[in-house]
Design a protein around this motif. Sequence first.
Motif, short mmCIF file in Angstrom:
data_model
loop_
_atom_site.label_atom_id
_atom_site.label_comp_id
_atom_site.label_asym_id
_atom_site.label_seq_id
_atom_site.Cartn_x
_atom_site.Cartn_y
_atom_site.Cartn_z
N TYR A 226 13.60 -17.63 -34.11
CA TYR A 226 14.54 -18.57 -33.51
C TYR A 226 13.91 -19.45 -32.43
CZ TYR A 226 18.75 -20.29 -31.18
OH TYR A 226 19.72 -21.10 -30.63
N ASP A 227 13.34 -18.85 -31.42
CA ASP A 227 12.79 -19.66 -30.32
C ASP A 227 11.66 -20.55 -30.81
OD1 ASP A 227 14.52 -18.85 -28.29
OD2 ASP A 227 13.32 -17.07 -27.84
N GLU A 228 10.79 -19.99 -31.65
CA GLU A 228 9.67 -20.76 -32.18
C GLU A 228 10.16 -21.92 -33.03
OE1 GLU A 228 6.16 -19.91 -35.48
OE2 GLU A 228 7.19 -18.24 -34.53
N ASP A 229 11.10 -21.64 -33.94
CA ASP A 229 11.57 -22.69 -34.84
C ASP A 229 12.45 -23.71 -34.12
OD1 ASP A 229 10.30 -22.06 -37.16
OD2 ASP A 229 11.95 -20.93 -38.03
N ARG A 230 13.24 -23.27 -33.17
CA ARG A 230 14.13 -24.20 -32.49
C ARG A 230 13.33 -25.31 -31.80
NH1 ARG A 230 18.92 -22.79 -28.13
NH2 ARG A 230 20.37 -24.39 -28.81
N GLN A 231 12.20 -24.93 -31.22
CA GLN A 231 11.37 -25.94 -30.58
C GLN A 231 10.67 -26.83 -31.61
OE1 GLN A 231 8.84 -24.35 -27.52
NE2 GLN A 231 10.53 -23.33 -26.47
N ARG A 232 10.43 -26.29 -32.80
CA ARG A 232 9.86 -27.13 -33.86
C ARG A 232 10.90 -28.12 -34.38
NH1 ARG A 232 6.67 -22.27 -37.01
NH2 ARG A 232 4.73 -22.39 -35.83
N PHE A 233 12.16 -27.68 -34.45
CA PHE A 233 13.21 -28.57 -34.93
C PHE A 233 13.41 -29.75 -33.98
CE2 PHE A 233 15.30 -24.90 -37.35
CZ PHE A 233 14.93 -25.40 -38.59
N LEU B 22 14.80 -30.21 -26.38
CA LEU B 22 15.74 -29.11 -26.18
C LEU B 22 16.11 -28.97 -24.72
CD1 LEU B 22 17.33 -26.70 -27.21
CD2 LEU B 22 15.24 -25.33 -27.06
N LEU B 23 15.12 -29.07 -23.83
CA LEU B 23 15.41 -28.95 -22.41
C LEU B 23 16.28 -30.11 -21.93
CD1 LEU B 23 15.00 -27.39 -19.80
CD2 LEU B 23 12.89 -28.68 -19.42
N ARG B 24 16.05 -31.30 -22.46
CA ARG B 24 16.92 -32.43 -22.09
C ARG B 24 18.36 -32.18 -22.53
NH1 ARG B 24 12.39 -35.68 -23.55
NH2 ARG B 24 13.25 -36.01 -25.64
N ARG B 25 18.55 -31.63 -23.70
CA ARG B 25 19.91 -31.33 -24.18
C ARG B 25 20.58 -30.28 -23.28
NH1 ARG B 25 19.11 -30.98 -30.82
NH2 ARG B 25 18.07 -33.01 -31.03
N ILE B 26 19.82 -29.25 -22.94
CA ILE B 26 20.37 -28.20 -22.07
C ILE B 26 20.75 -28.77 -20.71
CG2 ILE B 26 19.74 -26.11 -20.80
CD1 ILE B 26 18.16 -25.23 -23.29
N ARG B 27 19.87 -29.56 -20.14
CA ARG B 27 20.15 -30.11 -18.80
C ARG B 27 21.32 -31.08 -18.83
NH1 ARG B 27 13.90 -30.73 -16.49
NH2 ARG B 27 13.71 -28.51 -15.91
N GLY C 85 19.87 -17.37 -25.29
CA GLY C 85 20.13 -17.39 -23.85
C GLY C 85 19.39 -18.43 -23.06
N GLU C 86 18.78 -19.41 -23.73
CA GLU C 86 18.01 -20.42 -23.00
C GLU C 86 18.87 -21.22 -22.02
OE1 GLU C 86 14.52 -22.35 -25.43
OE2 GLU C 86 16.16 -21.89 -26.79
N LEU C 87 20.03 -21.64 -22.48
CA LEU C 87 20.90 -22.42 -21.60
C LEU C 87 21.35 -21.59 -20.40
CD1 LEU C 87 23.59 -25.00 -22.45
CD2 LEU C 87 24.23 -23.06 -21.00
N LEU C 88 21.67 -20.34 -20.62
CA LEU C 88 22.12 -19.47 -19.52
C LEU C 88 21.01 -19.29 -18.49
CD1 LEU C 88 24.01 -16.85 -21.69
CD2 LEU C 88 25.06 -18.46 -20.09
N LEU C 89 19.80 -19.12 -18.96
CA LEU C 89 18.68 -18.94 -18.03
C LEU C 89 18.44 -20.22 -17.23
CD1 LEU C 89 16.63 -16.82 -17.15
CD2 LEU C 89 15.04 -17.75 -18.82
N LEU D 156 25.87 -25.56 -27.77
CA LEU D 156 24.77 -26.29 -28.41
C LEU D 156 24.62 -25.76 -29.83
CD1 LEU D 156 24.18 -26.89 -25.37
CD2 LEU D 156 21.74 -26.84 -25.96
N ASN D 157 24.81 -26.65 -30.80
CA ASN D 157 24.64 -26.29 -32.22
C ASN D 157 25.63 -25.21 -32.66
OD1 ASN D 157 22.42 -27.88 -31.63
ND2 ASN D 157 21.07 -26.81 -33.03
N LEU D 158 26.89 -25.36 -32.26
CA LEU D 158 27.93 -24.44 -32.70
C LEU D 158 28.94 -25.09 -33.62
CD1 LEU D 158 29.51 -21.74 -32.59
CD2 LEU D 158 30.72 -22.68 -30.59
N LEU D 159 29.45 -26.27 -33.27
CA LEU D 159 30.60 -26.80 -33.99
C LEU D 159 30.30 -27.08 -35.46
CD1 LEU D 159 32.42 -29.16 -31.46
CD2 LEU D 159 32.69 -26.71 -31.86
N GLN D 160 29.04 -27.36 -35.82
CA GLN D 160 28.74 -27.59 -37.23
C GLN D 160 28.83 -26.30 -38.04
OE1 GLN D 160 26.38 -27.32 -34.96
NE2 GLN D 160 24.77 -26.03 -35.81
N GLU D 161 28.87 -25.15 -37.36
CA GLU D 161 28.99 -23.86 -38.06
C GLU D 161 30.43 -23.52 -38.41
OE1 GLU D 161 26.43 -22.19 -38.91
OE2 GLU D 161 24.80 -22.79 -37.58
N LEU D 162 31.38 -24.28 -37.91
CA LEU D 162 32.79 -23.92 -38.04
C LEU D 162 33.49 -24.73 -39.12
CD1 LEU D 162 33.73 -23.81 -34.25
CD2 LEU D 162 32.80 -21.97 -35.67
#
Length: 256
Positions: A24-31, A37-42, A62-66, A123-129
């Motif tokens: 997950y963490d490795e691929d998310r940064q590749r995507f 990703l950090l810009r989206r979180i901030r 837990g990246e956003l929470l951290l 982040l990346n939830l609503l498309q799952e619903l």
Amino acid sequence: MSTINSAEYVELKQAIYREYSRSYDEDRQRFVSAESLLRRIRWALEPLSPGQRLLDLGCGSGELLLEAHRQTGGVGVLAGLDLSPEMLSLARVRADSVASLIQGNSLVGLPFQDGSFHLVTSLNLLQELPRLAIQPLLEQVRKVLKPGGYSRAVIPCMADRSPASQAFQKLARDNGAMEFWWPEELEALLTNIPGFTQQEFRVTASTAASAAAGGKTRFKFFTGLAEEVRRRGLDPNKVKQGVLFFSARRGIETSD
């Protein structure tokens, strides 16, 4: 799937994210790249001030929470909700000491008291619903927000209607109950949700589909979509995705 709370739906999503959790963490940064990703979180965390309460829906690893803990200096209350036990295991490694982490299905309601949070992120939830679940979920989000609180969501979407993009969109829907809407569809779904004001939308480009097409990720579900597009005689490099940034505020005078 016609029954949005079905065990089949939950099992499908848990199976997809069980596999995704391995990279997950490795691929998310590749995507999206670590910087994007950090810009989206901030951006999602902009309304949060020290001492306030945050809920992150679909909290993943837990990246956003951290990052929220860093930005608030550890002063405040942070909570994360996720459907996947494996994703929550990753989050506990990263954020267990700074946030309350809960396994739960957002389709059946949010297990929090009304008016609990100043900010609810996803982040990346609503498309799952399923489509029919979007408005009920946002109504639940409104309830758990304090008056004047903010909801911020980052939602992957499609960026064009090329044959390759349309094939990719349908394959994601049929094989993973994953709905990559067109931006205008998302805006229509998210506009005029009762009790929200100051709704804002912004769309940017995304590199997720091109990363999968190039075989740069280990997430087999996503690379499998690109491979199936290719088997249909289409070029997966022509699949164009975007990401929609959605912000809304709970009205001060709203009553339930």
